[in-house]
Design a protein around this motif. Sequence first.
Motif, mmCIF file in Angstrom:
data_model
loop_
_atom_site.group_PDB
_atom_site.id
_atom_site.type_symbol
_atom_site.label_atom_id
_atom_site.label_comp_id
_atom_site.label_asym_id
_atom_site.label_seq_id
_atom_site.Cartn_x
_atom_site.Cartn_y
_atom_site.Cartn_z
ATOM 1 N N ALA A 127 17.758 88.804 106.797
ATOM 2 C CA ALA A 127 17.642 87.768 105.864
ATOM 3 C C ALA A 127 17.842 88.688 104.667
ATOM 4 C CB ALA A 127 16.124 87.188 105.771
ATOM 5 N N ASN A 128 18.482 88.396 103.555
ATOM 6 C CA ASN A 128 18.793 88.819 102.424
ATOM 7 C C ASN A 128 17.800 88.516 101.331
ATOM 8 O OD1 ASN A 128 20.231 90.494 100.277
ATOM 9 N ND2 ASN A 128 21.829 89.106 100.371
ATOM 10 N N PHE A 129 16.680 89.158 101.414
ATOM 11 C CA PHE A 129 15.754 88.754 100.251
ATOM 12 C C PHE A 129 15.365 90.270 99.586
ATOM 13 C CE2 PHE A 129 11.940 86.877 98.581
ATOM 14 C CZ PHE A 129 12.401 85.783 98.234
ATOM 15 N N ALA A 130 14.931 90.390 98.437
ATOM 16 C CA ALA A 130 14.301 91.590 98.159
ATOM 17 C C ALA A 130 12.943 91.890 98.351
ATOM 18 C CB ALA A 130 14.810 91.779 96.632
ATOM 19 N N VAL A 131 12.542 93.082 98.252
ATOM 20 C CA VAL A 131 10.997 93.282 98.254
ATOM 21 C C VAL A 131 10.811 94.270 97.049
ATOM 22 C CG1 VAL A 131 9.185 94.615 99.650
ATOM 23 C CG2 VAL A 131 11.291 93.478 100.719
ATOM 24 N N ARG A 132 9.704 93.683 96.483
ATOM 25 C CA ARG A 132 9.477 94.364 95.022
ATOM 26 C C ARG A 132 7.970 94.952 95.218
ATOM 27 N NH1 ARG A 132 12.671 92.188 91.209
ATOM 28 N NH2 ARG A 132 13.785 90.404 91.838
ATOM 29 N N ALA A 133 7.789 96.008 94.122
ATOM 30 C CA ALA A 133 6.546 96.651 94.028
ATOM 31 C C ALA A 133 6.479 96.780 92.520
ATOM 32 C CB ALA A 133 6.271 98.037 94.544
ATOM 33 N N HIS A 134 5.198 96.804 91.767
ATOM 34 C CA HIS A 134 5.010 97.213 90.437
ATOM 35 C C HIS A 134 3.858 98.177 90.362
ATOM 36 C CE1 HIS A 134 4.741 96.206 86.053
ATOM 37 N NE2 HIS A 134 3.449 96.072 86.127
ATOM 38 N N VAL A 135 4.006 98.982 89.087
ATOM 39 C CA VAL A 135 3.160 99.833 88.881
ATOM 40 C C VAL A 135 2.737 99.661 87.459
ATOM 41 C CG1 VAL A 135 2.422 102.358 88.511
ATOM 42 C CG2 VAL A 135 3.596 101.566 90.763
ATOM 43 N N GLY A 136 1.586 99.663 87.011
ATOM 44 C CA GLY A 136 1.336 99.439 85.606
ATOM 45 C C GLY A 136 0.063 100.376 85.269
ATOM 46 N N VAL A 137 0.055 101.244 84.059
ATOM 47 C CA VAL A 137 -0.867 102.218 83.853
ATOM 48 C C VAL A 137 -0.723 102.213 82.154
ATOM 49 C CG1 VAL A 137 -1.772 104.372 83.868
ATOM 50 C CG2 VAL A 137 -0.447 103.690 85.728
ATOM 51 N N LEU A 138 -1.951 101.558 81.578
ATOM 52 C CA LEU A 138 -1.938 101.295 80.202
ATOM 53 C C LEU A 138 -0.577 100.726 79.540
ATOM 54 C CD1 LEU A 138 -3.870 104.635 79.344
ATOM 55 C CD2 LEU A 138 -4.645 102.501 79.820
ATOM 56 N N ILE A 139 0.288 101.387 78.792
ATOM 57 C CA ILE A 139 1.416 100.810 78.234
ATOM 58 C C ILE A 139 2.767 101.159 79.251
ATOM 59 C CG2 ILE A 139 0.373 100.682 76.085
ATOM 60 C CD1 ILE A 139 1.972 103.274 75.459
ATOM 61 N N LEU A 140 2.599 102.024 80.249
ATOM 62 C CA LEU A 140 3.651 102.255 81.164
ATOM 63 C C LEU A 140 3.739 101.414 82.206
ATOM 64 C CD1 LEU A 140 3.083 106.248 81.029
ATOM 65 C CD2 LEU A 140 4.528 104.656 79.345
ATOM 66 N N MET A 141 4.844 101.001 82.426
ATOM 67 C CA MET A 141 5.140 100.248 83.477
ATOM 68 C C MET A 141 6.313 100.387 84.472
ATOM 69 S SD MET A 141 4.152 96.311 82.115
ATOM 70 C CE MET A 141 5.163 96.564 80.690
ATOM 71 N N ARG A 142 6.303 100.339 85.721
ATOM 72 C CA ARG A 142 7.550 100.700 86.531
ATOM 73 C C ARG A 142 7.751 99.547 87.537
ATOM 74 N NH1 ARG A 142 7.464 106.601 89.052
ATOM 75 N NH2 ARG A 142 9.439 106.058 89.727
ATOM 76 N N PHE A 143 9.157 99.202 87.665
ATOM 77 C CA PHE A 143 9.240 98.152 88.674
ATOM 78 C C PHE A 143 10.162 98.835 89.816
ATOM 79 C CE2 PHE A 143 7.889 94.710 85.809
ATOM 80 C CZ PHE A 143 8.045 95.386 84.570
ATOM 81 N N HIS A 144 9.876 98.616 91.053
ATOM 82 C CA HIS A 144 10.566 98.849 92.201
ATOM 83 C C HIS A 144 11.307 97.743 92.945
ATOM 84 C CE1 HIS A 144 8.835 102.967 91.728
ATOM 85 N NE2 HIS A 144 7.837 102.424 91.108
ATOM 86 N N THR A 145 12.382 97.791 93.334
ATOM 87 C CA THR A 145 13.254 96.580 94.263
ATOM 88 C C THR A 145 13.980 97.346 95.169
ATOM 89 O OG1 THR A 145 13.052 95.560 92.094
ATOM 90 C CG2 THR A 145 14.715 94.694 93.850
ATOM 91 N N LEU A 146 13.692 96.888 96.150
ATOM 92 C CA LEU A 146 14.588 97.037 97.499
ATOM 93 C C LEU A 146 15.356 95.953 97.950
ATOM 94 C CD1 LEU A 146 12.137 99.421 99.563
ATOM 95 C CD2 LEU A 146 13.804 100.119 98.208
ATOM 96 N N ASN A 147 16.667 95.865 97.814
ATOM 97 C CA ASN A 147 17.427 94.669 97.818
ATOM 98 C C ASN A 147 17.847 95.039 99.470
ATOM 99 O OD1 ASN A 147 17.702 93.851 95.444
ATOM 100 N ND2 ASN A 147 19.170 95.622 94.910
ATOM 101 N N GLY A 148 17.857 93.646 100.252
ATOM 102 C CA GLY A 148 18.237 93.621 101.497
ATOM 103 C C GLY A 148 19.755 93.623 101.663
ATOM 104 N N PRO A 149 20.145 93.239 102.888
ATOM 105 C CA PRO A 149 19.446 92.734 103.998
ATOM 106 C C PRO A 149 18.656 93.457 104.942
ATOM 107 C CG PRO A 149 21.814 92.719 104.571
ATOM 108 C CD PRO A 149 21.712 93.328 103.222
ATOM 109 N N PHE A 150 17.535 92.938 105.262
ATOM 110 C CA PHE A 150 16.726 93.687 106.288
ATOM 111 C C PHE A 150 16.327 92.900 107.609
ATOM 112 C CE2 PHE A 150 15.472 95.330 102.160
ATOM 113 C CZ PHE A 150 15.802 96.753 102.551
#
Length: 218
Positions: free
Chosen positions: A98-121
């Motif tokens: 299935a071609n669907f992305a998986v995401r994660a988010h990290v937020g520390v005070l004013i700093l933010m990071r976005f993680h995305t792993l694109n399919g297919p898996f």
Amino acid sequence: MSTPPPNPYSGAPVPPGPHPGAPAGQNPYGQPPAGANPYGQQPAPGGYPGQGGYPAPGQGHPAPGYPQQPQHPQYAAPYPHPHAQAPGCRQCGAPETANFAVRAHVGVLILMRFHTLNGPFCRQCGRSLIRTMTTKTLCQGWWSPISLVIFTPFTLLWNLFAAMKYAKLPHPTPAPGRQPLEEGPPVHARPLAYVAIIPLLWATWVAVNIFLDVSGRR
């Protein structure tokens, strides 16, 4: 009375003068015969005058910028990229994906990071990544005000839809020599996921106090 000198530009015959190389009776300054080369150089066959016989456009070679020469077999078609993505799961090569992305988010005070792993898996690799990325978000995604309200809930909801999508796939058949990811324990069985209780309790306490102040019940 003396006779005026002949006009050398009139084209009339001129008597022999101080130019020994010019024939007698010929005006060195006169007009050349019609069709003669005024510069004294004969053009090379099929080329420009004085250019050493280079062919003119349309004679011997195609027009500049439009070569019509046959291509060498080595360059007839581009070779496929050695790292081109083959169809199937990115991790194990299983065809049931299935071609669907998986995401994660990290937020520390004013700093933010976005993680995305694109399919297919495949089913197993997708569920493994969802559990890992969701646990990371539950542990590290609540420590920024904007992340607490917007980005972390959105990421968790996205991964929930991804888990439903990958759960519908059949068990994978990995490609020869490749192995799928280990799913590992579910999210609720991972201790780091319960770190989210701390910021959620704090956010609940803040929301309740704001409601009591606004409603005048305190």
